[in-house]
Design a protein around this motif. Structure first.
Motif, PDB file in Angstrom:
ATOM      1  N   ASP A  34      -3.015 -82.057-118.552  1.00  0.00           N
ATOM      2  CA  ASP A  34      -1.705 -81.602-118.084  1.00  0.00           C
ATOM      3  C   ASP A  34      -1.220 -80.407-118.907  1.00  0.00           C
ATOM      4  O   ASP A  34      -0.735 -79.412-118.371  1.00  0.00           O
ATOM      5  CB  ASP A  34      -0.673 -82.728-118.175  1.00  0.00           C
ATOM      6  N   ASN A  35      -1.352 -80.521-120.239  1.00  0.00           N
ATOM      7  CA  ASN A  35      -0.844 -79.466-121.121  1.00  0.00           C
ATOM      8  C   ASN A  35      -1.600 -78.157-120.947  1.00  0.00           C
ATOM      9  O   ASN A  35      -0.995 -77.085-120.925  1.00  0.00           O
ATOM     10  CB  ASN A  35      -0.934 -79.921-122.590  1.00  0.00           C
ATOM     11  N   ILE A  36      -2.936 -78.228-120.854  1.00  0.00           N
ATOM     12  CA  ILE A  36      -3.724 -77.007-120.704  1.00  0.00           C
ATOM     13  C   ILE A  36      -3.420 -76.322-119.369  1.00  0.00           C
ATOM     14  O   ILE A  36      -3.214 -75.114-119.297  1.00  0.00           O
ATOM     15  CB  ILE A  36      -5.227 -77.315-120.837  1.00  0.00           C
ATOM     16  N   MET A  37      -3.383 -77.122-118.283  1.00  0.00           N
ATOM     17  CA  MET A  37      -3.126 -76.537-116.973  1.00  0.00           C
ATOM     18  C   MET A  37      -1.701 -76.001-116.864  1.00  0.00           C
ATOM     19  O   MET A  37      -1.468 -74.926-116.302  1.00  0.00           O
ATOM     20  CB  MET A  37      -3.398 -77.580-115.878  1.00  0.00           C
ATOM     21  N   ILE A  38      -0.754 -76.751-117.405  1.00  0.00           N
ATOM     22  CA  ILE A  38       0.641 -76.322-117.330  1.00  0.00           C
ATOM     23  C   ILE A  38       0.917 -75.178-118.294  1.00  0.00           C
ATOM     24  O   ILE A  38       1.759 -74.315-118.040  1.00  0.00           O
ATOM     25  CB  ILE A  38       1.576 -77.518-117.593  1.00  0.00           C
ATOM     26  N   GLY A  39       0.187 -75.159-119.428  1.00  0.00           N
ATOM     27  CA  GLY A  39       0.352 -74.066-120.389  1.00  0.00           C
ATOM     28  C   GLY A  39       0.090 -72.715-119.763  1.00  0.00           C
ATOM     29  O   GLY A  39       0.670 -71.701-120.190  1.00  0.00           O
ATOM     30  N   ASN A 172      -7.660 -87.582-112.216  1.00  0.00           N
ATOM     31  CA  ASN A 172      -6.475 -86.844-112.658  1.00  0.00           C
ATOM     32  C   ASN A 172      -6.721 -85.338-112.671  1.00  0.00           C
ATOM     33  O   ASN A 172      -5.893 -84.550-112.209  1.00  0.00           O
ATOM     34  CB  ASN A 172      -6.059 -87.324-114.047  1.00  0.00           C
ATOM     35  N   VAL A 173      -7.873 -84.924-113.200  1.00  0.00           N
ATOM     36  CA  VAL A 173      -8.206 -83.498-113.277  1.00  0.00           C
ATOM     37  C   VAL A 173      -8.266 -82.884-111.874  1.00  0.00           C
ATOM     38  O   VAL A 173      -7.726 -81.798-111.622  1.00  0.00           O
ATOM     39  CB  VAL A 173      -9.551 -83.280-114.009  1.00  0.00           C
ATOM     40  N   ILE A 174      -8.908 -83.599-110.949  1.00  0.00           N
ATOM     41  CA  ILE A 174      -9.054 -83.083-109.580  1.00  0.00           C
ATOM     42  C   ILE A 174      -7.691 -82.877-108.928  1.00  0.00           C
ATOM     43  O   ILE A 174      -7.398 -81.801-108.385  1.00  0.00           O
ATOM     44  CB  ILE A 174      -9.923 -84.037-108.734  1.00  0.00           C
ATOM     45  N   PHE A 175      -6.845 -83.916-108.991  1.00  0.00           N
ATOM     46  CA  PHE A 175      -5.536 -83.812-108.331  1.00  0.00           C
ATOM     47  C   PHE A 175      -4.606 -82.853-109.064  1.00  0.00           C
ATOM     48  O   PHE A 175      -3.763 -82.198-108.427  1.00  0.00           O
ATOM     49  CB  PHE A 175      -4.902 -85.199-108.170  1.00  0.00           C
ATOM     50  N   ASN A 176      -4.740 -82.756-110.389  1.00  0.00           N
ATOM     51  CA  ASN A 176      -3.962 -81.744-111.117  1.00  0.00           C
ATOM     52  C   ASN A 176      -4.304 -80.342-110.609  1.00  0.00           C
ATOM     53  O   ASN A 176      -3.416 -79.535-110.326  1.00  0.00           O
ATOM     54  CB  ASN A 176      -4.269 -81.812-112.617  1.00  0.00           C
ATOM     55  N   PHE A 177      -5.587 -80.066-110.529  1.00  0.00           N
ATOM     56  CA  PHE A 177      -6.030 -78.740-110.101  1.00  0.00           C
ATOM     57  C   PHE A 177      -5.515 -78.419-108.693  1.00  0.00           C
ATOM     58  O   PHE A 177      -5.027 -77.318-108.424  1.00  0.00           O
ATOM     59  CB  PHE A 177      -7.560 -78.673-110.139  1.00  0.00           C
ATOM     60  N   LEU A 178      -5.609 -79.397-107.807  1.00  0.00           N
ATOM     61  CA  LEU A 178      -5.202 -79.180-106.424  1.00  0.00           C
ATOM     62  C   LEU A 178      -3.691 -79.014-106.276  1.00  0.00           C
ATOM     63  O   LEU A 178      -3.215 -78.166-105.504  1.00  0.00           O
ATOM     64  CB  LEU A 178      -5.675 -80.342-105.545  1.00  0.00           C
ATOM     65  N   LEU A 179      -2.921 -79.831-107.039  1.00  0.00           N
ATOM     66  CA  LEU A 179      -1.478 -79.894-106.823  1.00  0.00           C
ATOM     67  C   LEU A 179      -0.664 -78.975-107.733  1.00  0.00           C
ATOM     68  O   LEU A 179       0.437 -78.564-107.359  1.00  0.00           O
ATOM     69  CB  LEU A 179      -1.004 -81.341-106.994  1.00  0.00           C
ATOM     70  N   ILE A 180      -1.162 -78.668-108.927  1.00  0.00           N
ATOM     71  CA  ILE A 180      -0.416 -77.751-109.799  1.00  0.00           C
ATOM     72  C   ILE A 180      -0.466 -76.336-109.218  1.00  0.00           C
ATOM     73  O   ILE A 180       0.552 -75.646-109.126  1.00  0.00           O
ATOM     74  CB  ILE A 180      -0.982 -77.756-111.233  1.00  0.00           C
ATOM     75  N   ARG A 188       1.553 -75.947-103.717  1.00  0.00           N
ATOM     76  CA  ARG A 188       1.693 -75.606-105.133  1.00  0.00           C
ATOM     77  C   ARG A 188       2.942 -76.303-105.672  1.00  0.00           C
ATOM     78  O   ARG A 188       4.071 -75.887-105.387  1.00  0.00           O
ATOM     79  CB  ARG A 188       1.801 -74.091-105.311  1.00  0.00           C
ATOM     80  N   LEU A 189       2.754 -77.363-106.465  1.00  0.00           N
ATOM     81  CA  LEU A 189       3.872 -78.176-106.953  1.00  0.00           C
ATOM     82  C   LEU A 189       4.113 -78.010-108.451  1.00  0.00           C
ATOM     83  O   LEU A 189       5.062 -78.584-108.983  1.00  0.00           O
ATOM     84  CB  LEU A 189       3.612 -79.659-106.631  1.00  0.00           C
ATOM     85  N   GLU A 190       3.222 -77.304-109.140  1.00  0.00           N
ATOM     86  CA  GLU A 190       3.350 -77.032-110.575  1.00  0.00           C
ATOM     87  C   GLU A 190       3.561 -78.326-111.368  1.00  0.00           C
ATOM     88  O   GLU A 190       2.716 -79.219-111.311  1.00  0.00           O
ATOM     89  CB  GLU A 190       4.435 -75.975-110.816  1.00  0.00           C
ATOM     90  N   LEU A 191       4.690 -78.490-112.097  1.00  0.00           N
ATOM     91  CA  LEU A 191       4.861 -79.681-112.944  1.00  0.00           C
ATOM     92  C   LEU A 191       4.841 -80.973-112.140  1.00  0.00           C
ATOM     93  O   LEU A 191       4.276 -81.983-112.577  1.00  0.00           O
ATOM     94  CB  LEU A 191       6.183 -79.596-113.727  1.00  0.00           C
ATOM     95  N   ALA A 194       1.369 -82.089-111.492  1.00  0.00           N
ATOM     96  CA  ALA A 194       0.748 -82.770-112.639  1.00  0.00           C
ATOM     97  C   ALA A 194       1.190 -84.224-112.704  1.00  0.00           C
ATOM     98  O   ALA A 194       0.392 -85.125-113.006  1.00  0.00           O
ATOM     99  CB  ALA A 194       1.119 -82.052-113.931  1.00  0.00           C
ATOM    100  N   ALA A 195       2.457 -84.474-112.424  1.00  0.00           N
ATOM    101  CA  ALA A 195       2.982 -85.842-112.447  1.00  0.00           C
ATOM    102  C   ALA A 195       2.350 -86.698-111.352  1.00  0.00           C
ATOM    103  O   ALA A 195       1.994 -87.867-111.579  1.00  0.00           O
ATOM    104  CB  ALA A 195       4.501 -85.820-112.286  1.00  0.00           C
ATOM    105  N   ILE A 196       2.189 -86.129-110.159  1.00  0.00           N
ATOM    106  CA  ILE A 196       1.569 -86.871-109.053  1.00  0.00           C
ATOM    107  C   ILE A 196       0.108 -87.169-109.381  1.00  0.00           C
ATOM    108  O   ILE A 196      -0.399 -88.262-109.092  1.00  0.00           O
ATOM    109  CB  ILE A 196       1.696 -86.084-107.735  1.00  0.00           C
ATOM    110  N   GLY A 197      -0.590 -86.213-110.007  1.00  0.00           N
ATOM    111  CA  GLY A 197      -1.976 -86.451-110.421  1.00  0.00           C
ATOM    112  C   GLY A 197      -2.085 -87.616-111.384  1.00  0.00           C
ATOM    113  O   GLY A 197      -2.988 -88.460-111.278  1.00  0.00           O
ATOM    114  N   THR A 198      -1.159 -87.699-112.326  1.00  0.00           N
ATOM    115  CA  THR A 198      -1.130 -88.814-113.284  1.00  0.00           C
ATOM    116  C   THR A 198      -0.874 -90.136-112.570  1.00  0.00           C
ATOM    117  O   THR A 198      -1.529 -91.145-112.852  1.00  0.00           O
ATOM    118  CB  THR A 198      -0.031 -88.573-114.345  1.00  0.00           C
ATOM    119  N   LEU A 199       0.063 -90.136-111.621  1.00  0.00           N
ATOM    120  CA  LEU A 199       0.391 -91.350-110.867  1.00  0.00           C
ATOM    121  C   LEU A 199      -0.825 -91.854-110.080  1.00  0.00           C
ATOM    122  O   LEU A 199      -1.163 -93.045-110.134  1.00  0.00           O
ATOM    123  CB  LEU A 199       1.555 -91.060-109.915  1.00  0.00           C
TER     124      LEU A 199
END
Length: 449
Positions: A34-39, A172-180, A188-191, A194-199
């Motif tokens: 989350d931190n690397i992608m959001i950074g 988590n990585v897959i959904f982060n990449f797709l949704l952030i 494109r949902l950004e933060l 990342a939260a949805i990917g974690t969920l």
């Protein structure tokens, strides 16, 4: 006793600890990803994740700390060969962890307005609240997962939770990449992405461990559910008696780290982003110690069930020595790589320089942090939780946090001063907890008939 009496236990300790370490690192890797992608989105979004997670980590500490009560009870029952008792602890633990997850979800939703009164940058708060709302719901599947994990750990079967956590990280990585970033058909949902990917990853993690445990022969006798077994107040009370103080222990430690996030936020967006980077890196090495802490709980709990107190002390001391050696290696690594590691997170010269300074202190305090978490694990194996809870409170909040407040102001040492408080608190905790374990283990040996 010769040093070899302790070092010969290293292989057994690591065999049990390695899957726990990898599983715990998996939890941290969710945050790392989350931190690397959001950074890549900038300092403000990274600081927002830090702020939102400061509340999530407090709730997480309560929930995970509470679930830790299951492991020593299962380990003791396993050591004495009492499957029926172990099954009862397991079933009651699942019920309590499920209720706990729902309560923590509601608590986080009620706590949202607090972010507006923490003297944080307004743009950071605006981004943090939607992120928090989604991650809060993931507490429910995560707490039920913890019940299954701690049960399996208590039987020294630590690898299954590792499998669940590591595979969930891929999800988590897959959904982060797709949704952030909004890849392919995904928005494109950004933060919030990342939260949805974690969920999603945490629901997957729960399904996976349930599916794999119920199919294994070793666990089949524990998955026989009986209505008459579901509500025994004595069992609930015993788990609560161990779980509540253990949850407080973790709360006191995690809360002081969350406090550093808030203190860093008063210094500005860049210091808060640097604080988040250093905390994330330090937390990864800390999870190595958490794995050995669980090992100490399991092995001490087994020896307690066998009433072999001399061996209990020797095994526990071997885990203390092992964690010190491992954390010393990481300390050297942090110092040598302090200017390189922060570059993974963000392309901001000021943030990188501040994070590099904090990593020097992180290198020192992780020695104390590693020791204190493993000693706590050994005391948990002895089912001694009340006095250690008081020790943790004194170390973190009477000694450590006042140092952070005094030296962490903008006109004093700033971020470095905040982390000096962490070093003071964790060192005090390690020393006092060791004296507690030394007293109890010697007393058991002397009093044994």
């Amino acid at each position: 006793m010769q040093l070899s009496a302790y070092t010969k236990e290293f292989q057994t300790n690591l065999t049990i600890a390695f899957p726990v370490m990898m599983g715990q690192l998996g939890h941290v890797l969710v945050g790392l990803v989350d931190n690397i992608m959001i950074g890549r989105l900038g300092a403000a979004p990274l600081a927002a994740v830090s702020l939102g997670n400061s509340l999530v980590f407090i709730a997480l500490s309560l929930g995970i700390g509470f679930s830790f009560a299951i492991t020593p009870l299962i380990a003791e029952a396993d050591g004495s060969g009492n499957i029926e008792q172990g099954r009862s602890y397991f079933h009651h633990g699942i019920i309590l962890c499920g209720v706990n997850g729902i309560l923590l979800f509601l608590l986080l939703l009620l706590a949202k307005p607090i972010l507006n009164y923490m003297d944080q940058p307004p743009e950071v708060v605006a981004l943090a609240i939607p992120y928090l709302e989604i991650v809060a719901f993931s507490m429910i599947p995560l707490m039920i997962f913890q019940a299954y994990k701690q049960f399996a750990d208590g039987l020294s079967q630590t690898k299954y939770a590792m499998y669940a956590t590591l595979i969930a990280n891929v999800v988590n990585v897959i959904f982060n990449f797709l949704l952030i970033y909004g890849v392919w058909i995904f928005p494109r949902l950004e933060l919030q992405g990342a939260a949805i990917g974690t969920l999603i990853s945490r629901f997957f993690m729960l399904w996976f461990i349930w599916e794999i445990l119920r199919r294994k022969k070793k666990f089949k006798s524990y998955f026989i559910w009986s209505k008459k077994e579901l509500f025994k107040s004595a069992i609930f009370k015993r788990i609560l008696a161990l779980g509540f103080p253990t949850a407080l222990q973790m709360l006191f430690e995690v809360a002081i780290f969350a406090g550093t996030v808030l203190l860093a936020g008063t210094l500005g967006t860049n210091p808060q982003a640097a604080n988040q980077i250093a905390l994330n890196l330090a937390s990864m090495t800390f999870m190595i110690a958490v794995g050995l802490g669980v090992t100490a709980t399991i092995r001490v709990g087994n020896q307690k069930g066998l009433k072999n107190y001399k061996n209990l002390r020797r095994v526990a001391l071997s885990t203390f020595l092992l964690v010190f050696v491992i954390e010393a290696v990481f300390a050297v690594g942090f110092i040598l790589l302090k200017d390189i590691l922060p570059i993974m997170y963000i392309d901001n010269a000021e943030v990188i320089a501040l994070a590099a300074q904090l990593l020097i202190i992180a290198a020192l305090f992780q020695l104390s942090d590693g020791l204190q978490v493993v000693i706590l694990g050994a005391l948990r194996g002895l089912q001694d939780v009340k006095i250690p809870t008081i020790i943790c409170f004194i170390a973190y909040w009477i000694i450590g946090f006042p140092v952070s407040i005094y030296f962490g102001s903008a006109d004093n040492m700033g971020s470095m001063g905040i982390w000096m408080g962490l070093l003071a608190g964790l060192t005090a905790s390690a020393v006092m907890l060791y004296f507690r374990f030394n007293y109890l283990s010697r007393k058991l040996i002397v009093e044994q008939p």
